[in-house]
Design an enzyme around this catalytic site. Sequence first.
Site, PDB file in Angstrom:
ATOM      1  N   THR A   1      12.394   4.332  75.111  1.00  0.00           N
ATOM      2  CA  THR A   1      11.240   5.216  74.947  1.00  0.00           C
ATOM      3  C   THR A   1      10.545   5.045  73.597  1.00  0.00           C
ATOM      4  O   THR A   1       9.322   5.109  73.513  1.00  0.00           O
ATOM      5  CB  THR A   1      11.694   6.693  75.101  1.00  0.00           C
TER       6      THR A   1
ATOM      7  N   ASP B   1      15.089  -1.313  79.863  1.00  0.00           N
ATOM      8  CA  ASP B   1      15.476   0.089  79.907  1.00  0.00           C
ATOM      9  C   ASP B   1      16.966   0.124  79.586  1.00  0.00           C
ATOM     10  O   ASP B   1      17.724  -0.722  80.065  1.00  0.00           O
ATOM     11  CB  ASP B   1      15.232   0.632  81.322  1.00  0.00           C
ATOM     12  N   SER B   2      17.404   1.098  78.806  1.00  0.00           N
ATOM     13  CA  SER B   2      18.812   1.068  78.384  1.00  0.00           C
ATOM     14  C   SER B   2      19.780   1.267  79.548  1.00  0.00           C
ATOM     15  O   SER B   2      20.963   0.971  79.437  1.00  0.00           O
ATOM     16  CB  SER B   2      19.077   2.077  77.269  1.00  0.00           C
TER      17      SER B   2
ATOM     18  N   ASP C   1      20.043   6.470  76.533  1.00  0.00           N
ATOM     19  CA  ASP C   1      21.055   6.671  77.579  1.00  0.00           C
ATOM     20  C   ASP C   1      22.355   5.914  77.344  1.00  0.00           C
ATOM     21  O   ASP C   1      23.439   6.447  77.582  1.00  0.00           O
ATOM     22  CB  ASP C   1      20.495   6.298  78.961  1.00  0.00           C
TER      23      ASP C   1
ATOM     24  N   THR D   1      41.124  11.780  76.758  1.00  0.00           N
ATOM     25  CA  THR D   1      40.861  13.115  77.294  1.00  0.00           C
ATOM     26  C   THR D   1      39.478  13.224  77.939  1.00  0.00           C
ATOM     27  O   THR D   1      38.532  12.581  77.498  1.00  0.00           O
ATOM     28  CB  THR D   1      41.027  14.206  76.216  1.00  0.00           C
TER      29      THR D   1
ATOM     30  N   CYS E   1      37.946  16.010  77.810  1.00  0.00           N
ATOM     31  CA  CYS E   1      37.233  16.976  76.966  1.00  0.00           C
ATOM     32  C   CYS E   1      36.275  16.240  76.035  1.00  0.00           C
ATOM     33  O   CYS E   1      36.547  15.121  75.610  1.00  0.00           O
ATOM     34  CB  CYS E   1      38.209  17.793  76.128  1.00  0.00           C
TER      35      CYS E   1
END
Length: 343
Positions: free
Chosen positions: A16, A60-61, A93, A279, A281
């Site tokens: 972008t 584009d990534s 991204d 993990t 998390c």
Amino acid sequence: MSTSSPNILLIYTGGTIGMIKDFKTGALRAFDFKNLLKRIPELQLLDCKIDTISFETPIDSSNMNPEYWVQIAEIIETNYNLFDGFVVLHGSDTMSYTASALSFMLENLAKPVVFTGSQLPIGDLRTDAKENLITSIQVASMQYANKPIIKEVCLYFEYKLYRGNRTTKINAEHFEAFASLNYPDLAESGVHLKINKTYLFKPNLKKSLIVHKNLDTNIALVKLFPGITEVLLNNICNTPNLKGIILETYGAGNCTTEKWFINLLEKTIKNGIHIINITQCSGGSVIMGHYETSEQLIKAGVISGKDITTEAAICKLMYMLGQNISSNVFKTIYETSLRGELS
């Protein structure tokens, strides 16, 4: 290098940040980086010389892959002695993946490689592109006694500079798109640019840059969930040419203790496939053996990913598999911090 202004190379891969809106049609198109100074006249206020290089076809990534990582690494390698710092413009991204990969690929890096991008195009009225770009160039050109202050791959976004291999994209629509949950910011941009020197990576400056270009993508990422089936896992573990699995477990590295699960892990590891426990998390660390549910993983020979991010875990595995490291030291090396990716 002389005592003159630092030379910075701006590498545009796509994303972008390099787009400009055609106000007649509303369509976005990539703009010519040779006209960068016209677009952002503030860059002329920076005490550095800026050169630009663009991917022949900006991507584009979402299409980013290890072949492009090698291209970025080669641009840095070719220009390493001509420039004092590098700024890589990249779609947000997959930026954390690319920054992590480059950190492993560029061994003994002694100059800044700053990744940045934006949520809005450079020509937008409310764009975050200008600030991200200007400060990234400023960070890349910071020197003390003619030597770069930053000597690692990092990521700058929305007033914060992070270690690249510690970042994760956490938001798709806020300007504050990234976080580094297990490692402090390297710098914060306010009225002044405040560098947290304690947290900067300190490479061995006696060694020369080595660029590793061999990445092995024969890996899998498996996120555990309640009800995951033996059939599914068995199919993944028996994927042809598979060499490593990143296993996203619960909490501090816990998983089901069902017999079929543990047996499958043991069998997979005996077949020479490395399994890394990280993990699910966003923050925190795997502490294997902390609970009974992860004790069996230690016995099976599972590698602890400690507090590594998913992005860095994947890139480190690709990098290490590309190095042909023997299996008896693989675990020890993976559990060692190579570029500050682990605490």
